[in-house]
Design an enzyme around this catalytic site. Structure first.
Site, PDB file in Angstrom:
ATOM      1  N   HIS A 132       0.877  -1.182   0.000  1.00  0.00           N
ATOM      2  CA  HIS A 132       0.000   0.000   0.000  1.00  0.00           C
ATOM      3  C   HIS A 132       0.911   1.228   0.000  1.00  0.00           C
ATOM      4  O   HIS A 132       2.024   1.182   0.533  1.00  0.00           O
ATOM      5  CB  HIS A 132      -0.831  -0.047   1.283  1.00  0.00           C
ATOM      6  CG  HIS A 132      -1.903   0.991   1.405  1.00  0.00           C
ATOM      7  ND1 HIS A 132      -1.631   2.284   1.776  1.00  0.00           N
ATOM      8  CD2 HIS A 132      -3.244   0.924   1.220  1.00  0.00           C
ATOM      9  CE1 HIS A 132      -2.765   2.968   1.826  1.00  0.00           C
ATOM     10  NE2 HIS A 132      -3.766   2.168   1.489  1.00  0.00           N
ATOM     11  N   ASP A 209       3.500  -4.017   8.068  1.00  0.00           N
ATOM     12  CA  ASP A 209       2.212  -3.334   7.923  1.00  0.00           C
ATOM     13  C   ASP A 209       1.133  -4.385   8.145  1.00  0.00           C
ATOM     14  O   ASP A 209       0.870  -5.218   7.278  1.00  0.00           O
ATOM     15  CB  ASP A 209       2.138  -2.718   6.520  1.00  0.00           C
ATOM     16  CG  ASP A 209       0.777  -2.117   6.225  1.00  0.00           C
ATOM     17  OD1 ASP A 209      -0.172  -2.349   7.006  1.00  0.00           O
ATOM     18  OD2 ASP A 209       0.642  -1.424   5.193  1.00  0.00           O
ATOM     19  N   GLN A 212      -4.011  -5.205   7.085  1.00  0.00           N
ATOM     20  CA  GLN A 212      -4.976  -6.165   6.523  1.00  0.00           C
ATOM     21  C   GLN A 212      -4.876  -7.539   7.183  1.00  0.00           C
ATOM     22  O   GLN A 212      -5.600  -8.457   6.801  1.00  0.00           O
ATOM     23  CB  GLN A 212      -4.732  -6.321   5.010  1.00  0.00           C
ATOM     24  CG  GLN A 212      -4.953  -5.064   4.207  1.00  0.00           C
ATOM     25  CD  GLN A 212      -6.420  -4.671   4.100  1.00  0.00           C
ATOM     26  OE1 GLN A 212      -7.320  -5.458   4.415  1.00  0.00           O
ATOM     27  NE2 GLN A 212      -6.666  -3.447   3.685  1.00  0.00           N
ATOM     28  N   LYS A 235     -10.408  -1.247  10.180  1.00  0.00           N
ATOM     29  CA  LYS A 235     -10.570  -2.426   9.317  1.00  0.00           C
ATOM     30  C   LYS A 235     -10.906  -3.659  10.157  1.00  0.00           C
ATOM     31  O   LYS A 235     -11.144  -4.736   9.625  1.00  0.00           O
ATOM     32  CB  LYS A 235      -9.290  -2.673   8.512  1.00  0.00           C
ATOM     33  CG  LYS A 235      -8.991  -1.545   7.517  1.00  0.00           C
ATOM     34  CD  LYS A 235      -7.784  -1.856   6.690  1.00  0.00           C
ATOM     35  CE  LYS A 235      -7.173  -0.636   6.041  1.00  0.00           C
ATOM     36  NZ  LYS A 235      -7.973  -0.059   4.955  1.00  0.00           N
ATOM     37  N   CYS A 373      -4.581   2.222  -3.819  1.00  0.00           N
ATOM     38  CA  CYS A 373      -3.380   2.818  -3.199  1.00  0.00           C
ATOM     39  C   CYS A 373      -2.190   1.890  -3.385  1.00  0.00           C
ATOM     40  O   CYS A 373      -1.400   1.683  -2.443  1.00  0.00           O
ATOM     41  CB  CYS A 373      -3.595   3.126  -1.725  1.00  0.00           C
ATOM     42  SG  CYS A 373      -4.940   4.253  -1.440  1.00  0.00           S
TER      43      CYS A 373
HETATM   44  N1  PLP Z   1      -1.647  -0.512   4.687  1.00  0.00           N
HETATM   45  C1  PLP Z   1      -2.535  -1.328   4.085  1.00  0.00           C
HETATM   46  C2  PLP Z   1      -2.088  -2.685   3.625  1.00  0.00           C
HETATM   47  C3  PLP Z   1      -3.839  -0.895   3.889  1.00  0.00           C
HETATM   48  O1  PLP Z   1      -4.721  -1.691   3.286  1.00  0.00           O
HETATM   49  C4  PLP Z   1      -4.227   0.392   4.327  1.00  0.00           C
HETATM   50  C5  PLP Z   1      -5.592   0.894   4.097  1.00  0.00           C
HETATM   51  O2  PLP Z   1      -6.235   0.537   3.149  1.00  0.00           O
HETATM   52  C6  PLP Z   1      -3.266   1.193   4.971  1.00  0.00           C
HETATM   53  C7  PLP Z   1      -1.991   0.697   5.125  1.00  0.00           C
HETATM   54  C8  PLP Z   1      -3.592   2.541   5.491  1.00  0.00           C
HETATM   55  O3  PLP Z   1      -4.431   2.435   6.576  1.00  0.00           O
HETATM   56  P1  PLP Z   1      -5.085   3.749   7.229  1.00  0.00           P
HETATM   57  O4  PLP Z   1      -5.665   4.530   6.090  1.00  0.00           O
HETATM   58  O5  PLP Z   1      -6.112   3.211   8.121  1.00  0.00           O
HETATM   59  O6  PLP Z   1      -4.022   4.481   7.894  1.00  0.00           O
END
Ligand code: PLP
Length: 415
Positions: A132, A209, A212, A235, A373
């Site tokens: 992401h 990260d 997910q 999430k 993203c």
């Molecule tokens: N990392 C991953 C793999 C994601 O799917 C997302 C959100 O879709 C994020 C980071 C960013 O999360 P947040 O917008 O809640 O900070």
């Protein structure tokens, strides 16, 4: 055509679970809602909504400032979310859990407070092609400031990380390695333990990260062996604007504050201020107190169902959804990793992802279309966008059937 198995092999009372999620009962464009955009944000059970509501009706006050009863109640709820998160991730100490607004803030905190002070010209940060943007752009920003660079590890056609290549990138100038536990586009589960082991052998800290992963699987940060683990509350059933960063104590101790302000200090003087101990050192300003009351309720809720049941049901749904999607002519799935969470990206020959998502919406089906993203991943596959159906444990076989019927209808309209 396949039909829904008349007896799902997994014993899971999904209707009882669904009754806890008020929004799932609504209609969209006159059709029953099928919510398959869970990787974007999950729906919230009444228990979470009520915890937030209760905070504002009964306990609203600022945290850690007031000695009055309300202040103590608000602080207790906020700090209890930290306790629950620490236990949920198997952190060895609640003080290793920094409460943030989400994974983006958690990763930026590491980028500016851990990486930037350490990066010298020529140094590098390793990430992967499937990340992401939240696990790419912060590294690019700090690399640009320090003369460092970001090195992306490649993936294969199935959407699996090419581990040997990742390890080859772990050269002496690498100051930090990063990887998603689970890809938000492909559902791929990365072998974090193995990556952490290789990073440790080379003395390179690893950031994971977990945005997910947490909604689908138990996470044990100690067993994983990583250095930093970033999560998103919204999430995993909790309110938006909540998340956390778990980090090894030695890192939190060594990191300077990122945001300055109230609550993160020990003493403020014009000849130099001193700072609170972690995690408070990183929590300047008024946090999302009501949101974290919801985090506590979300964790209680997930635990009341149990990851074993969640995983079994989600796996059954994933298998069924893929089976049914394969019936659709010209449909290509992106992401066929051996270990995969219930996130399915796909395209249908001759149809634009956004047109499909717009028409699916008219059928009551909420899926995401776009680059998710993850521009570098789209570039790897040579497509501008995909459709993504992401499932949660409150979804059903019947919803998958409705989704397939709608896809077939929409496909006909667009051909
Ligand atoms: N990392 C991953 C793999 C994601 O799917 C997302 C959100 O879709 C994020 C980071 C960013 O999360 P947040 O917008 O809640 O900070």
């Amino acid at each position: 055509m396949n039909a829904k198995p008349s007896h799902p092999s997994v014993d899971f009372d999904v209707q009882r679970v669904r009754a806890d999620f008020p929004l799932l009962a609504r209609t969209v464009h006159g059709k029953p809602l099928v919510y398959f955009d869970n990787a974007n944000t999950s729906q919230k059970p009444a228990q979470v909504i009520e915890a937030v509501d209760r905070h504002y009706r009964e306990h609203n006050a600022n945290v850690a400032r007031a000695v009055h009863q309300l202040g103590e109640e608000a602080t207790a709820a906020y700090e209890s979310a930290r306790d629950k998160l620490a236990a949920f991730m198997n952190a060895s100490s609640r003080n290793d859990v920094v409460l943030t607004s989400g994974t983006t803030q958690s990763i930026n905190l590491v980028a500016y407070s851990y990486a930037l002070p350490r990066l010298q010209p020529g140094d590098a940060i390793v990430t992967t092609v499937m990340e992401h943007h939240a696990n790419i752009v912060p590294w690019q920003l700090v690399a640009a400031r320090s003369g460092g660079k970001v090195k992306p590890a490649p993936i294969d056609e199935r959407g699996e990380l090419i581990l040997e290549k990742y390890f080859e990138l772990l050269t002496p100038e690498v100051k930090l390695a990063c990887v998603a536990h689970v890809s938000n586009v492909l559902g791929t589960v990365n072998p974090v333990r193995e990556i952490a082991r290789e990073c440790r052998r080379r003395g390179i800290p690893l950031l994971v990260d977990g945005s997910q992963a947490m909604p689908h699987r138990p996470v044990d940060v100690q067993a994983l062996g990583c250095d930093f683990y970033a999560i998103t509350g919204h999430k995993m059933l909790a309110p938006t604007g909540t998340g956390a960063l778990w980090a090894k104590r030695e890192h939190l101790q060594s990191m300077p504050p990122f945001f300055g302000g109230g609550e993160m200090i020990r003493e403020v003087r014009f000849d130099g201020s001193t700072f609170a101990e972690p995690p408070h050192k990183f929590e300047a300003g008024t946090p999302n107190i009501a949101g974290f009351s919801g985090v506590g309720a979300a964790i209680d809720y997930v635990q009341s169902i149990g990851f074993e049941a969640i995983r079994a049901w989600e796996h059954e749904l994933l298998t069924y959804a893929i089976e049914r999607l394969c019936e659709i002519p010209g449909l290509r799935i992106f992401g066929e990793a051996a270990e995969k969470e219930p996130v399915i990206s796909f395209l249908i020959d001759g149809a634009q992802a956004t047109d499909m998502a717009t028409l699916l919406d008219l059928e009551g089906i909420a899926v995401r279309s776009g680059h998710h993203c993850a521009h570098p991943l789209m570039q790897y596959y040579g497509v501008p966008a995909t459709l993504r159906a992401s499932l949660a444990f409150y979804n059903t076989h019947e919803e998958i059937d409705a989704f397939i019927a709608a896809l077939l209808k929409v496909r006909k309209l667009l051909m």
